[in-house]
Design a protein around this motif. Structure first.
Motif, PDB file in Angstrom:
ATOM      1  N   MET B  24      36.347  37.420  35.545  1.00 51.49           N
ATOM      2  CA  MET B  24      35.681  38.724  35.392  1.00 51.49           C
ATOM      3  C   MET B  24      36.707  39.848  35.285  1.00 51.49           C
ATOM      4  N   ILE B  25      37.792  39.748  36.046  1.00 50.23           N
ATOM      5  CA  ILE B  25      38.835  40.779  35.960  1.00 50.23           C
ATOM      6  C   ILE B  25      39.464  40.765  34.564  1.00 50.23           C
ATOM      7  N   ARG B  27      38.017  39.838  31.811  1.00 57.98           N
ATOM      8  CA  ARG B  27      37.011  40.406  30.906  1.00 57.98           C
ATOM      9  C   ARG B  27      37.032  41.932  30.992  1.00 57.98           C
ATOM     10  N   GLU B  28      37.090  42.434  32.225  1.00 56.09           N
ATOM     11  CA  GLU B  28      37.076  43.885  32.438  1.00 56.09           C
ATOM     12  C   GLU B  28      38.289  44.544  31.772  1.00 56.09           C
ATOM     13  N   ILE B 146      33.721  41.518  43.172  1.00 50.48           N
ATOM     14  CA  ILE B 146      33.856  41.296  41.719  1.00 50.48           C
ATOM     15  C   ILE B 146      33.084  40.030  41.305  1.00 50.48           C
ATOM     16  N   SER B 149      29.568  41.167  41.096  1.00 56.33           N
ATOM     17  CA  SER B 149      29.256  41.956  39.901  1.00 56.33           C
ATOM     18  C   SER B 149      29.096  41.050  38.677  1.00 56.33           C
TER      19      SER B 149
END
Lengths: 221, 291
Positions: B24-25, B27-28, B146, B149
């Motif tokens: 996810m990090i 992707r962000e 995270i 989220s």
């Protein structure tokens, strides 16, 4: 719609109790504050639908006034916004009014500025703290504040778009969306420009210097 | 790098041998150009707001805007310390903290919507309590947020987290699913286990209606945040034990959306049905808005 980011989901950081009735209301007030160029003597909020029916229990009224004072959605002063506005000598009132075939959480914000001119903004809180502004001074338009937004009020003259975009190009700003609206040919018009990049104040000043540009506001929420 | 389904996320996790929060990090960073450090630092601010809201709810005198809630979070915390706790103290602390945040929210205090203001108690209640119980540092709890989220993003993308669209299952159900997945990753479970925990959570409350009294985020929202915290802990415990969700996460989310859409309008945050329309509910509504 932009792709959801981490902080769209765990966020926004906000004053409760409701993202649509409190945070969204604050954002609408804040946009009106910027469009009125931070000069506010008197405000009337016309509340429609669910805003009119439930505004007290959700603190929609305090959030709207907080927005008018320039507070962000996570500013703890929102709770005391009535007292703060009164101390600043800003008069405000709320009236329930049917505003037509609009979203259930809609408000019309009518501002009398310190120079006694008026500004009218119609906007809706559409869920999750997201908002859409649909009218400024009676002119129908649309923007969400999801992107950095530049609103330019100008006279409808040939070459206006090219003059404005030249400045954006000079500052290496990429335009995501751009729309132009007008009352009538050769009359008052608005440009709404949503960008991928942050815009600084120097750019806004430069745009204000363009001939036939009346005003330029930056909305960054 | 991007993904829109849990199945794609799982593939990425397996391929790169990474946890959900790590993917996810990435992707962000890809979507927003933010650095990993900036993302972590920004989430630490959210964690701090969560802690502050719990502290406030458990120490200050809270009265909600509608006057229906305030002070109940303290009662549960007090009992967990002084009496024989029926749920065990970990569960009752998590419940109490979830309620505390909801009370702060209802009194115009500062909270982090997760994923909404109406369900904002569940994630902090669960994460802070797990952190306390197992002495987990903030920098790891931030990773848990995270992970949470990520689950919320998948639900928002493929269904909804709005009570007005999907009922309470979409709000407190999503928040519980987010918290459950976070707990699994914090307790060293696999990405598959985290997704199973999230799926179990949603299945447990499928069809839950949104029927708040007077349309306010107060009753029954506070106790539904409490059960959301319990739901998250139960589902995490099951998934960590190796219990699988027979129906995969993506299919559960699609179903949640369909069930939400088939709920009558009266049971989707309009205060026109359910508890809001009980004799007591109607009386309270009149009291609040006639004042």
């Amino acid at each position: 719609m932009k792709d959801y980011t981490i902080f769209d989901i765990v966020g926004p950081n906000m004053i409760g109790p409701s993202s649509s009735h409190t945070a969204g209301a604050c954002r609408l007030g804040n946009i009106a504050y910027k469009i009125a160029e931070k000069s506010i003597k008197e405000v009337t909020f016309l509340l429609h639908g669910s805003f009119a029916n439930t505004y007290r229990g959700h603190g929609t009224d305090k959030a709207l006034v907080g927005g008018i004072l320039g507070f962000d959605t996570d500013d703890e002063r929102i709770k005391d916004s009535f007292q703060i506005a009164k101390a600043k000598g800003i008069n405000f009132k709320f009236l329930a009014e049917y505003l037509g075939d609009v979203h259930s959480n809609t408000v019309k914000i009518i501002i009398t500025k310190e120079d006694n001119t008026t500004v009218e903004i119609l906007g809706s809180s559409i869920g999750g703290g997201n908002i859409v502004v649909t009218e400024i001074n009676g002119l129908k338009l649309e923007f969400t504040g999801e992107y950095t937004t530049l609103i330019i009020s100008h006279i409808d003259k040939p070459g206006m778009v090219s003059k404005v975009t030249a400045v954006l190009s000079e500052y290496q700003i990429n335009i995501a969306f751009m729309r132009v609206y007008r009352h009538e040919k050769g009359q008052n018009a608005f440009m709404i420009i949503e960008t991928d990049d942050e815009i600084n104040n120097n750019l806004v000043i430069k745009i204000k210097d363009i001939e036939y540009v009346k005003k330029a506001y930056l909305i960054n929420i | 790098m991007n993904f829109t389904k849990a199945s794609e996320l799982l593939e990425l996790c397996n391929k790169h041998n990474k946890k959900i929060f790590e993917i996810m990090i990435e992707r962000e960073s890809f979507l927003t150009d933010m650095s990993k450090e900036d993302i972590i630092a920004k989430m630490q601010i959210s964690l701090d707001i969560m802690k502050d809201s719990i502290e406030k709810g458990l120490t200050e005198d809270i009265k909600s805007m509608g006057g229906l809630i305030g002070g109940d979070a303290k009662k549960v915390m007090e009992r967990s310390k002084t009496s024989r706790s029926v749920c065990g103290t970990l569960m009752s602390r998590a419940i109490s903290r979830s309620m505390a945040v909801l009370e702060v929210n209802a009194s115009m205090g500062k909270i982090v919507a997760a994923p909404t203001a109406g369900a904002s108690g569940i994630l902090p209640g669960v994460i802070i309590t797990i952190g306390e119980e197992f002495k987990i540092e903030d920098r790891e709890l931030v990773n848990g947020l995270i992970t949470a989220s990520t689950i919320g993003m998948l639900i928002s993308k493929n269904a909804t987290v709005a009570g007005a669209e999907g009922g309470c299952q979409a709000e407190t159900g999503s928040a519980a699913a987010m918290a459950a997945a976070a707990v699994v990753e914090l307790m060293d479970g696999t990405p598959k286990m985290a997704l199973d925990a999230a799926a179990i959570c949603i299945k447990n409350i499928l069809g839950l209606v949104c029927d708040p009294i007077a349309g306010l985020v107060e009753v029954p929202c506070e106790s539904r945040n409490a059960i959301g915290a319990a739901n998250a802990l139960i589902s995490a415990e099951m998934a960590l034990s190796g219990v699988k969700s027979i129906i995969p996460f993506d299919e559960v989310i699609d179903t949640m959306y369909k069930v939400g859409s088939s709920l009558p309008m009266e049971l989707r945050e309009t205060a026109l049905g359910g508890l809001a329309m009980t004799p007591t509910g109607k009386k309270l509504q009149k009291q609040i808005f006639d004042n």
